[in-house]
Design a protein around this motif. Structure first.
Motif, PDB file in Angstrom:
ATOM      1  N   SER A  13      -6.858  95.771  50.605  1.00 27.50           N
ATOM      2  CA  SER A  13      -6.286  96.551  49.449  1.00 27.50           C
ATOM      3  C   SER A  13      -7.437  96.794  48.500  1.00 27.50           C
ATOM      4  O   SER A  13      -8.328  96.396  48.481  1.00 27.50           O
ATOM      5  N   ARG A  15      -7.970  98.943  44.299  1.00 25.59           N
ATOM      6  CA  ARG A  15      -7.588  99.716  43.040  1.00 25.59           C
ATOM      7  C   ARG A  15      -8.741 100.597  42.537  1.00 25.59           C
ATOM      8  O   ARG A  15     -10.110 100.138  42.296  1.00 25.59           O
ATOM      9  N   ASN A  35      -2.952 102.283  40.052  1.00 30.35           N
ATOM     10  CA  ASN A  35      -1.657 101.330  39.919  1.00 30.35           C
ATOM     11  C   ASN A  35      -2.299 100.018  39.819  1.00 30.35           C
ATOM     12  O   ASN A  35      -3.112  99.482  40.398  1.00 30.35           O
ATOM     13  N   GLU A  36      -1.783  99.385  38.678  1.00 32.60           N
ATOM     14  CA  GLU A  36      -2.185  98.222  38.403  1.00 32.60           C
ATOM     15  C   GLU A  36      -2.635  97.097  39.335  1.00 32.60           C
ATOM     16  O   GLU A  36      -3.810  96.395  39.419  1.00 32.60           O
ATOM     17  N   HIS A  37      -1.677  96.936  40.364  1.00 37.13           N
ATOM     18  CA  HIS A  37      -1.859  96.023  41.444  1.00 37.13           C
ATOM     19  C   HIS A  37      -2.449  96.294  42.751  1.00 37.13           C
ATOM     20  O   HIS A  37      -2.643  95.573  43.643  1.00 37.13           O
ATOM     21  N   HIS A  39      -3.277  98.914  46.104  1.00 41.01           N
ATOM     22  CA  HIS A  39      -2.216  99.128  47.153  1.00 41.01           C
ATOM     23  C   HIS A  39      -3.332  98.993  48.592  1.00 41.01           C
ATOM     24  O   HIS A  39      -4.457  98.700  48.357  1.00 41.01           O
ATOM     25  N   HIS A  82      -8.799  91.797  48.886  1.00 40.65           N
ATOM     26  CA  HIS A  82      -8.755  92.702  47.830  1.00 40.65           C
ATOM     27  C   HIS A  82     -10.152  93.085  47.511  1.00 40.65           C
ATOM     28  O   HIS A  82     -10.916  92.421  47.096  1.00 40.65           O
ATOM     29  N   HIS A  85     -11.424  92.372  44.001  1.00 39.02           N
ATOM     30  CA  HIS A  85     -11.733  90.969  43.599  1.00 39.02           C
ATOM     31  C   HIS A  85     -12.297  90.041  44.478  1.00 39.02           C
ATOM     32  O   HIS A  85     -13.183  89.271  43.883  1.00 39.02           O
TER      33      HIS A  85
END
Ligand code: NI
Length: 136
Positions: A13, A15, A35-37, A39, A82, A85
Motif C-alpha cells: 500500500s 499514499r 486518501n489519508e490511509h 490504498h 506500507h 511507513h
C-alpha cells in the motif's frame, strides 16, 4: 547483446502525498491516491539484465541468482508493507512508481555481477507501467 528478464510480484500500500503542500493541493495533484490511509496495488516488477552469454553456461545471468537477489533485496522488504511507513529505503519519498523504480535500481545495480542491469519496469496497474534505465 542479449536481454534477460525476471518477473516478480508483490502487494503493497502507499499514499501519494507531498507534505510541503496543502491537503487541497495534494488532492488536486494526486486525487484519491492522496486518501489519508492510502490504498493498495498488486505490483508487477520486471528486472532486465543485459550481456553476452558466457561460454561456460550459455547464460547472461543465472535466473535463479536473479530471482534470489530480487527476493532478498526487494520483495522481502516491500511485500505486504506500507511503502510510506515500513520501508527504510523509501523513507521521506513520495512513493510513485517513478520514485520506486529509481530506488530499486540503486539497490540492485551494484549487486548484479553477471551481466549489467538494463531496465527495471514496474506495473502499478494493468494499464500503468513505468520503466527506468538508469541516469543516462
Ligand atoms: Ni496508487
Amino acid at each position: 547483446m542479449v536481454y534477460v528478464t525476471r518477473r516478480a510480484t508483490f502487494s503493497a500500500s502507499h499514499r501519494l502525498y507531498n507534505p510541503d503542500l496543502s491537503d487541497e493541493e495534494n488532492f488536486r495533484l494526486f486525487d484519491k491516491c492522496a486518501n489519508e490511509h492510502g490504498h493498495g496495488h498488486n505490483y508487477v516488477l520486471e528486472v532486465t539484465v543485459k550481456g553476452t552469454p558466457r561460454t561456460e553456461t550459455g547464460y547472461v545471468i543465472d535466473l535463479k541468482h536473479l530471482k534470489e537477489l530480487i527476493k532478498r533485496e526487494i520483495l522481502d522488504r516491500v511485500d505486504h508493507k506500507h511503502l510510506n511507513h515500513d520501508v527504510e529505503f523509501l523513507r521521506g519519498m513520495n512513493p510513485t512508481a517513478e520514485n520506486i523504480v529509481r530506488a530499486f535500481w540503486k539497490i540492485l545495480a551494484p549487486k548484479i555481477t553477471e551481466g549489467t542491469l538494463h531496465a527495471i519496469r514496474l506495473h502499478e496497474t494493468e494499464n500503468n507501467v513505468v520503466e527506468y534505465r538508469g541516469e543516462k
